[in-house]
Design an enzyme around this catalytic site. Structure first.
Site, PDB file in Angstrom:
ATOM      1  NE  ARG A  98      -3.473   0.157   2.770  1.00 14.33           N
ATOM      2  CZ  ARG A  98      -4.206   0.075   3.882  1.00 14.33           C
ATOM      3  NH1 ARG A  98      -4.293   1.106   4.699  1.00 14.33           N
ATOM      4  NH2 ARG A  98      -4.834  -1.036   4.189  1.00 14.33           N
TER       5      ARG A  98
ATOM      6  CG  HIS B  49      -7.040  -1.045  -5.736  1.00 14.89           C
ATOM      7  ND1 HIS B  49      -5.797  -1.414  -5.278  1.00 14.89           N
ATOM      8  CD2 HIS B  49      -7.463  -0.045  -4.916  1.00 14.89           C
ATOM      9  CE1 HIS B  49      -5.473  -0.659  -4.234  1.00 14.89           C
ATOM     10  NE2 HIS B  49      -6.464   0.169  -3.996  1.00 14.89           N
TER      11      HIS B  49
ATOM     12  CE1 TYR C   3     -22.377  16.195 -12.422  1.00 16.31           C
ATOM     13  CE2 TYR C   3     -21.203  16.170 -10.335  1.00 16.31           C
ATOM     14  CZ  TYR C   3     -22.395  16.224 -11.037  1.00 16.31           C
ATOM     15  OH  TYR C   3     -23.574  16.303 -10.368  1.00 16.31           O
TER      16      TYR C   3
END
Length: 638
Positions: free
Chosen positions: A31, A77, A121
């Site tokens: 990570r 993921h 968007y």
């Protein structure tokens, strides 16, 4: 307890210990820390590979961010969608990465901390830069592993042609360790990498001549060089970064205008904190702060009070606000899955080793494919040897019940060759195709010879790596954005400033400037002259000196004080500018006036100061002579 169940007593402290170790190892390896080879954490790698897999390339249309995030979540993921979207957003922000990896369309946030628009968007696609990080991934250049649900494979590392860890840096907090790596200039990094390839024993002091210092996406000034050298040599160091500020007169008011801020500084917070400090009385001399930034262009204006000394105000801003910050370098990255602290040479070494492996594996793959193709071409050539053989083959294909087996028996073909001949449309076989097959066969022979040579000789592979690096430099190389100010290190400021001849003019109203002597061209006979200086109404030039940038100016005031200025500290102006007010350059009291000015040579040279004198005379006829040596220790406040 139900039937068949069995209880096993466990020591809670041991259980906590093993669970926490597992968790911390997962955070460290999967990570928070980047891989030293491609400079990416797993989430970055998955976003780029997901986009590549979807075909959202730089040459194709943008795709909705939500579609990309969904693809990455579903296939690679299995974590929060916000984590994936935030990662993608950061890779598209010009102020976050020195070289962006994602091309975003829509609102991707701002330096002032504005949030990006929701993923439904915005749109995104890859940039050519990130495509070069994935080039040759289909040629078995890197290892793949099964995804979380074993349904497909993903790369463990990218075969990147770009030294991404050095050029884009990285930051992450793991468990018990963290990383904070600075970005650098791509052209410099490639020059340094090639220098290392040419000489593996190169010292870090030599590498520093190529890779001078970090290069932040937001520019700024790297103040002092000791921290940079420390970071390059040990992998840890503290680099001081200052905003780029200049003094300007805006609508008749003296202002400090900031055009670049240190890396990772939130401009909205910076302005708010400055305003709070002004209100609390901790910052004096500022009457207003304005954010005049436009799209992709930063401009913060500090309007000063009439009696403020700009240099003092600016130094206070550096001291109390984020106009000056420090970047703590901590180069920790994963080397073969283990976290290691790495210096500059280590980082270059691991990248070059990775490129060696990629080039070897790519060549091996291409050789295998070339041999497979030549095997098929040999089958074609057996069948197309003569008109008789071609007629025989056509007859077998058209009329035999088992054409494949009969072709193998008749022409001594392999299974693969027979399959390829059957796949070839019979009507296509003509003289042109026969000629084409022979040409391709000869080309493949040469290609195989070349590929075998690359595999056999390391020097060939080294040349290929260097050539590909130079191509990357040609494509993406650019100028540095962060300026290095060596002052405070072992370099003196004078080392960075040429000792040019200049003309210093001071007007009656107290405006001063320096202009390069070369601006005043030689006048030919009968010349009519040219405009030599600009002044305000009713103002005129009172003093004019010719000196060099490294000399000193001494200012004597009405109240009997002496101030020093190095000539290069006087603002440079062209012939048609009026200059800056002396009050803004030296810490003179508001009701004091400069009465006399002297231009002297180096005040640090003992022989010079001991053999020269300052002679003063007052209105009432008193005169005195003082050794220049007594004026040779400059003080900021006179």
């Amino acid at each position: 307890m139900t039937e068949g169940e069995k209880l096993i007593p466990v020591d809670i402290s041991e259980e906590m210990k093993s669970a926490y170790i597992d968790y911390s190892m997962s955070v460290i390896v999967s990570r928070a820390l980047p891989d030293v080879r491609d400079g990416l954490k797993p989430v970055h790698r998955r976003v780029l590979y997901g986009m590549y897999d979807m075909g959202v390339l730089s040459s194709r249309a943008y795709k909705k961010s939500a579609a990309i995030v969904g693809e990455v979540l579903g296939k690679y993921h299995p974590h929060g969608d916000i984590a994936v979207y935030d990662t993608m957003v950061r890779m598209a922000q010009y102020w976050s990465l020195r070289y962006k990896l994602v091309d975003g369309q829509g609102n991707f946030g701002s330096m002032g901390g504005d949030s990006p628009a929701a993923m439904r968007y915005t749109e995104a696609r890859m940039r050519k830069f990130s495509e070069d990080m994935l080039s040759d991934i289909d040629k078995e250049t890197v290892d793949h592993q099964l995804t979380y649900d074993d349904s497909r494979e993903e790369p463990t590392v990218l075969p990147t042609r770009i030294p991404n860890l050095l050029v884009n840096g990285s930051a992450g907090i793991a468990v018990g360790m963290a990383t904070n790596m600075a970005p650098h200039n791509l052209s410099e990094v490639i020059d340094g990498t090639i220098a290392y390839i040419d000489n593996n024993d190169i010292e870090i002091d030599e590498l520093i001549k190529y890779i001078k210092a970090p290069d932040f996406p937001t520019g700024g000034i790297i103040y002092g060089y000791e921290g940079v050298k420390e970071a390059f040599k040990t992998g840890r160091g503290r680099i001081i970064v200052r905003a780029k500020a200049e003094f300007q007169e805006v609508r008749g008011k003296e202002c400090i205008v900031v055009s670049e801020v240190p890396y990772q500084v939130n401009t909205a917070d910076l302005i708010k904190k400055t305003a709070d400090l002004v209100k609390e009385g901790k910052l004096e001399g500022i009457s207003d702060v304005r954010d005049e930034s436009a799209r992709n262009k930063l401009r913060i204006v500090y309007i000063l009070k009439r009696d403020a000394v700009p240099n003092i105000v600016l130094n206070n801003l550096f001291k109390h606000t984020e106009l000056q910050t420090s970047f703590s370098v901590n180069n920790i990255a994963l080397v073969k899955g283990r976290p290691e602290l790495l210096n500059l040479k280590d980082l270059i070494h691991h990248f070059v080793e990775h490129r060696h492996e990629v080039v070897y594996r790519r060549t091996d793959f291409e050789l295998r494919k070339a041999k497979e193709r030549i095997h098929i071409l040999e089958g074609f050539m057996k069948v197309m040897a003569t008109e008789d053989t071609m007629g025989k083959a056509i007859e077998i294909i058209r009329f035999h019940d088992k054409p494949k087996e009969d072709l193998i028996a008749e022409f001594d073909l392999t299974d693969i060759q027979a399959e390829a001949i059957l796949a070839l449309a019979l009507r296509r076989i003509n003289k042109a195709l026969i000629l084409q097959t022979k040409e391709e066969y000869e080309q493949k022979l040469l290609e195989i010879q070349d590929l075998e040579d690359i595999l056999a000789r390391k020097e060939r592979r080294v040349e290929i790596i260097k050539q590909e690096l130079l191509e990357i430099k040609e494509k993406y190389g650019d100028e540095r954005r962060s300026v290095i100010e060596y002052a405070g290190g072992e370099f003196s400021v004078e080392d960075m400033i040429p000792d040019d001849k200049v003309v210093i003019t001071i007007s009656h109203a107290g405006y001063i400037k320096r202009t390069l002597l070369s601006e005043y061209k030689t006048q030919s006979r009968g010349g009519v002259g040219q405009k030599a200086s600009a002044t305000r109404d009713k103002d005129f030039i009172e003093h004019l000196f010719i000196g060099t940038n490294h000399q000193y100016m001494l200012f004597f005031t009405e109240k009997g004080k002496c101030f020093w200025l190095r000539v290069y500290e006087i603002p440079e102006g062209g012939k048609n500018t009026k200059g800056r007010a002396i009050q803004n350059l030296i810490n003179i009291e508001p009701d004091d006036l400069v009465k006399a000015v002297i231009c002297t040579h180096d005040l640090k040279e003992k022989d010079y100061t001991n053999s020269h004198y300052v002679i003063m005379a007052t209105k009432k006829g008193i005169i005195k002579k003082t050794s220049l040596e007594q004026y040779s220790r400059p003080r900021q406040n006179g």
